[in-house]
Design an enzyme around this catalytic site. Structure first.
Site, PDB file in Angstrom:
ATOM      1  N   ASP A  39      48.839  10.049  69.906  1.00  0.00           N
ATOM      2  CA  ASP A  39      48.893   9.661  71.482  1.00  0.00           C
ATOM      3  C   ASP A  39      49.824  10.494  72.010  1.00  0.00           C
ATOM      4  OD1 ASP A  39      46.742   8.285  71.102  1.00  0.00           O
ATOM      5  OD2 ASP A  39      47.754   6.205  71.188  1.00  0.00           O
ATOM      6  N   TYR A  67      54.449   4.275  59.721  1.00  0.00           N
ATOM      7  CA  TYR A  67      54.688   4.300  61.332  1.00  0.00           C
ATOM      8  C   TYR A  67      55.933   3.402  61.438  1.00  0.00           C
ATOM      9  CZ  TYR A  67      50.006   6.165  62.169  1.00  0.00           C
ATOM     10  OH  TYR A  67      48.793   7.136  62.219  1.00  0.00           O
ATOM     11  N   ASP A  81      48.925  -0.497  74.493  1.00  0.00           N
ATOM     12  CA  ASP A  81      50.499  -0.202  74.528  1.00  0.00           C
ATOM     13  C   ASP A  81      50.903  -0.138  75.853  1.00  0.00           C
ATOM     14  OD1 ASP A  81      49.549   2.029  76.080  1.00  0.00           O
ATOM     15  OD2 ASP A  81      49.359   3.560  74.454  1.00  0.00           O
ATOM     16  N   ARG A 173      48.652   0.545  67.517  1.00  0.00           N
ATOM     17  CA  ARG A 173      48.395  -0.242  68.954  1.00  0.00           C
ATOM     18  C   ARG A 173      47.727  -1.484  68.992  1.00  0.00           C
ATOM     19  NH1 ARG A 173      45.069   2.867  72.454  1.00  0.00           N
ATOM     20  NH2 ARG A 173      44.474   4.385  70.899  1.00  0.00           N
TER      21      ARG A 173
END
Length: 308
Positions: A39, A67, A81, A173
């Site tokens: 993103d 992550y 988010d 997310r």
């Protein structure tokens, strides 16, 4: 033409397509592809393949990833988010650190995840985020994802910083959203950084500006991982000069046509080269027939070959 992979550190504000567009201009070649969308607000590791290495984009996309994410509890948004429209806010003040930790760790393993509307997945030929921007919501089927591990790095409620090892197709997310829902206070992702894709690590990644500088200084070659090194964990074998032409054409290779004499196991994958060190491709051993079958061809058509 460059044939290799560069480990880009994608900075905030760039889309994955932006990164490819910039590299095309900086490096001066068109055949470039990335290995999995990040993103615009996310940062981190984005391996980019050039030339013949674009053939491994799909293989790299399939790799597990790591992550680092910042979870904000008490707020639910339409994008899952912090950039999205707030749908609901609830007070997470009564939660204890023990409750939050237990809930987060309960997601380790396989779980059914419903992809978010704001994602690049397609339904009837149209990307979900395009539908979402039109105010439409469509039914999405859940799919199984694998959370290999979650390490809580810092907890300062309502914020939790965590490191997540997961399979391909996992939306962090959505993981943050699902944790918030399970805790009955809601949650969204505030920050995201990808720190690992397969063998590519954050510590080795370079920014677009660093690539630009290296190319201008004539030192760009050191940034690119050679195509065959993506498969460095596989044994390297050499086809005999007399039978090299068979591998150039993607034919099966009886094991007797290799210089190496090993006790191969059924399903064993190998990197096949000719005696001039041209990387031909990946082959897989078929024990019943005592031969290697082509799995993926990577031979450079411009490489000097051994004549039949």
């Amino acid at each position: 033409m460059i044939n290799g992979i560069v480990n880009i550190y994608k900075e905030k504000g760039y889309t994955s397509h932006d990164v490819v567009a910039v590299l095309r201009k900086v490096i001066g070649q068109k055949k470039i592809g990335h290995t999995g969308t990040l993103d615009p607000d996310a940062t981190g590791v984005l391996p980019v393949c050039l030339g013949r290495a674009t053939k491994v984009c799909e293989l790299l996309t399939d790799h597990d990833k790591t992550y680092e994410a910042l979870l904000l509890l008490g707020k639910t948004t339409d994008t899952q988010d912090i950039s999205g429209e707030v749908l609901e806010e609830r007070d997470p003040g009564n939660l204890t650190e023990e409750e939050v930790r237990s809930c987060i760790e309960s997601f380790i393993g396989e779980y059914d995840q419903i992809p978010p509307m704001y994602s690049a997945l397609k339904v009837n030929g149209k990307k979900l985020y395009e539908l979402a921007r039109e105010g439409k919501t469509v039914e999405r089927k859940s799919r199984k994802v694998q959370i290999h591990g979650i390490r809580i790095l810092e907890m300062n409620l309502p914020h939790v910083r965590m490191e997540v090892d997961c399979s391909k197709g996992t939306y962090i997310r959505t993981l943050c959203h699902d944790i918030g829902e399970k805790l009955q206070v809601g949650g969204c992702m505030e920050e995201l950084e990808r720190t690992k894709v397969g063998r590519f690590l954050k510590k080795d990644a370079v920014t677009l500006d660093e690539v630009r500088q290296k190319m201008e200084q004539g030192e760009g070659a050191e940034l690119f991982t050679p195509l065959d090194q993506i498969f460095a964990e596989l044994p390297a074998v050499t086809v005999t000069d007399a039978k090299a032409w068979m591998s150039y054409n993607g034919n099966d290779l009886p094991e007797r046509f290799l210089l190496e004499k090993e006790a191969w196991t059924d399903g064993q994958e190998v990197r096949v080269y000719d005696s001039r060190k041209n990387f031909i491709g990946l082959y897989q051993y078929r024990a019943p027939k005592k031969l290697f079958h082509i799995k993926k061809m990577f031979l450079d058509p411009e490489a000097e070959k051994i004549e039949k």
